[in-house]
Design an enzyme around this catalytic site. Structure first.
Site, PDB file in Angstrom:
ATOM      1  N   GLU A   1       0.821  -1.220   0.000  1.00 13.34           N
ATOM      2  CA  GLU A   1       0.000   0.000   0.000  1.00 13.34           C
ATOM      3  C   GLU A   1       0.854   1.268   0.000  1.00 13.34           C
ATOM      4  O   GLU A   1       0.471   2.286   0.571  1.00 13.34           O
ATOM      5  CB  GLU A   1      -0.959  -0.006   1.185  1.00 13.34           C
ATOM      6  CG  GLU A   1      -1.984  -1.128   1.112  1.00 13.34           C
ATOM      7  CD  GLU A   1      -2.999  -1.091   2.241  1.00 13.34           C
ATOM      8  OE1 GLU A   1      -2.692  -0.507   3.305  1.00 13.34           O
ATOM      9  OE2 GLU A   1      -4.094  -1.653   2.069  1.00 13.34           O
TER      10      GLU A   1
ATOM     11  N   GLU B   1      -6.716  -7.640  -0.664  1.00 13.69           N
ATOM     12  CA  GLU B   1      -7.244  -7.468   0.697  1.00 13.69           C
ATOM     13  C   GLU B   1      -8.698  -7.029   0.634  1.00 13.69           C
ATOM     14  O   GLU B   1      -8.992  -5.878   0.297  1.00 13.69           O
ATOM     15  CB  GLU B   1      -6.428  -6.433   1.490  1.00 13.69           C
ATOM     16  CG  GLU B   1      -5.022  -6.873   1.834  1.00 13.69           C
ATOM     17  CD  GLU B   1      -4.283  -5.862   2.717  1.00 13.69           C
ATOM     18  OE1 GLU B   1      -4.953  -4.997   3.330  1.00 13.69           O
ATOM     19  OE2 GLU B   1      -3.049  -5.933   2.779  1.00 13.69           O
TER      20      GLU B   1
END
Length: 542
Positions: free
Chosen positions: A60, A129
């Site tokens: 991320e 995710e």
């Protein structure tokens, strides 16, 4: 490599995390090479017959990349090249990284990824995710995500061409001791997962997802045979159909409106679709599951087994002692300034005592430099002839929590929260004639996951130099400036981005626009962690 950095990395002189810093890159490369080597030795990669089909570099980083300016762009390229050089023989992914360079696959993280598109048509649509819940922070409500919504997101993803989906988390857990991260994140990592923190199935979440997975499995031969065909069925109503032949198909019927139920016509039949739901038809005729309709077990009851033998718990080996308030012991020392906690304790403790004292002579008005740290005391005329006085004690802390004692007695407890770890504690306290002590027990509750950006000075410089007129909502404009400046670099249309910046914020670059662009980049670099200026400047010139 987002969190879990050992604290000793922080103490390497000159190191800066997650940017074009040679010290950090060297340590990261050693770590990556070690992990890949261990996997190869155990023959765990798919090409060796093992279970590992994907490898991930970074995590991320795209969410914070703008904060590093050119250094972030260069770091992403370096991380990708380093990963590929390790020859894992399985694909590498970067989560939430729109500018992931080929052949790295950029993937989606979030609650909904059905509209996600990879940055190349040759890369599969991967969801790394899908949040079953969220982590727990001290003082916050326990996170919860309804299974109907979770199932809806999964069905939408596969209905719209998704190839791989992963739950985060499917099995909850516990981050024991000091491994929870921070700031102020609890040790529970239950995440409202289908299997909870203690290993029990959470119903109806577990059962409903099981039914969903079985339904998608029945569509497998169609999902791998073709891309979906879209068919609009009405307002907020649509079908995605996978054809293996003209009369052999699987369908996902969706009502993505959140308020109204609907009945739709599909291939001559009527189907009822509750609001915010997907029906899966593995044969394009019969509904085997609807994401809003739960038919699985809703709870679990445990019946005591009378056949279990009783046992006694041995007496505890725990002991306790009464700790003295304030600095005491061989590790104490005196300094003329307030020291930052992490650099002082160097990870040997989550606690640090700060102690100061001052002698009060009531006939005098007092303003003491030592209280500039902890507050200020002024003696009023009425208090000059008293044995005690009331004073306002103000403590400003960057976090995370602190217990405060005056003359060895507790007077207050201050704390922040996960989103705003800093806090201010104001207390009216009683001080005596003579010596008074102030003791603060400062507490660190988890290390910061992301860097805190220092931007005020650089923003002011940018506003002044280029005549920026942010208007009323300055905070929003500052963030806009940073985001827009981020568009100046590779992988975007630089000319359009620059024009947008010039027009929106009344930039007047003058004659030498190239020089001004370079100036903007250098100024942006000052907003955030330092980068290798020579590399960054060369990148911009190119």
């Amino acid at each position: 490599m987002e969190k879990g950095f050992p604290l000793w990395l922080h103490f390497i002189p000159g190191i800066q995390f997650r940017t074009t810093n040679n010290l950090f890159k060297n340590e990261m490369k050693i770590f990556l090479a070690k992990i890949v080597s261990l996997m190869k030795e155990e023959k765990l990669f798919a090409s060796q017959g093992g279970p590992i089909i994907l490898a991930q570099i970074e995590n991320e980083y795209g969410n914070v990349e703008y904060a590093y300016g050119v250094g972030g762009e260069l770091y992403v390229k370096w991380a990708a090249e380093t990963a590929i050089s390790l020859n894992t023989s399985v694909p590498w992914v970067m989560c939430a990284q729109e500018d992931a360079p080929d052949p790295i696959i950029n993937t989606c993280n979030g609650c909904y990824c059905d509209d996600f598109t990879p940055n190349s048509p040759f890369k599969p649509k991967i969801w790394t995710e899908n949040y079953s819940g969220w982590f727990l922070s001290f003082g916050y409500a326990v996170p919860y995500r309804p299974v109907e919504d979770l199932a809806f997101s999964v069905a939408r993803f596969f209905g719209k061409g998704g190839t791989f989906q992963n739950y985060y988390m499917y099995f909850g857990g516990t981050n024991f001791g000091r491994t929870a991260g921070g700031p102020l994140i609890a040790t529970s990592y239950d995440y409202d997962a289908p299997i909870d923190e203690y290993g029990f199935t959470r119903q109806p979440k577990y059962g409903h997802l099981r039914d969903l997975h079985l339904a998608i499995k029945q569509c497998e031969e169609f999902l791998v045979a073709a891309d979906p065909k879209h068919q609009q069925l009405g307002a907020n109503l649509e079908a995605h159909v996978y054809y293996k032949s003209s009369n052999h198909c699987a369908a996902f019927l969706s009502n993505y409106g959140s308020k109204s139920d609907a009945t739709v016509k599909f291939k001559g039949r009527s189907y009822f679709l509750p609001a915010w739901s997907v029906s899966i038809l593995p044969d394009c005729k019969n509904v085997v599951v609807n994401t809003a309709k739960i038919v699985s077990q809703r709870n679990v009851e445990f019946t005591p087994n009378s056949g279990l033998s009783e046992f006694t718990i041995p007496s505890s080996a725990w002991s306790w002692y009464e700790e003295k308030v304030g600095v005491d012991g061989k590790n104490s020392f005196t300094t003329s300034s307030l020291l930052e906690q992490i650099n002082t304790t160097k990870d040997t403790s989550d606690f640090l005592w700060y102690t100061t004292s001052h002698y009060l002579d009531f006939p005098q008005t007092l303003t003491s430099s030592c209280y500039q740290i902890f507050g200020s005391v002024n003696v009023t005329e009425d208090a000059r002839h008293s044995e005690t006085l009331e004073a306002l004690l103000v403590i400003e802390s960057l976090g995370h929590a602190a217990l405060v004692f005056v003359n060895k007695k507790p007077v207050g407890f201050g704390f922040g929260n996960h989103d705003f770890a800093s806090f201010i504690l104001s207390k009216t306290v009683s001080l005596n004639t003579g010596t008074n002590t102030i003791d603060i027990l400062s507490m660190m509750i988890g290390l910061q996951l992301f860097p805190e950006v220092e931007e005020e000075d650089a923003i002011e410089e940018l506003l002044e130099r280029y005549n920026l007129t942010p208007g009323a909502d300055e905070k929003k404009v500052k963030l806009d400036i940073v985001k827009t400046l981020g568009k100046l670099f590779p992988e975007v249309d630089e000319e359009d981005a620059t024009e947008e910046l010039l027009e929106r914020y009344n930039l007047t670059p003058g004659a030498d626009e190239k020089k001004v662009k370079l100036d903007i980049v250098k100024t942006l670099g000052k907003l955030f962690p330092e980068v290798d200026e020579e590399d960054a400047t060369e990148e911009v010139r190119i």
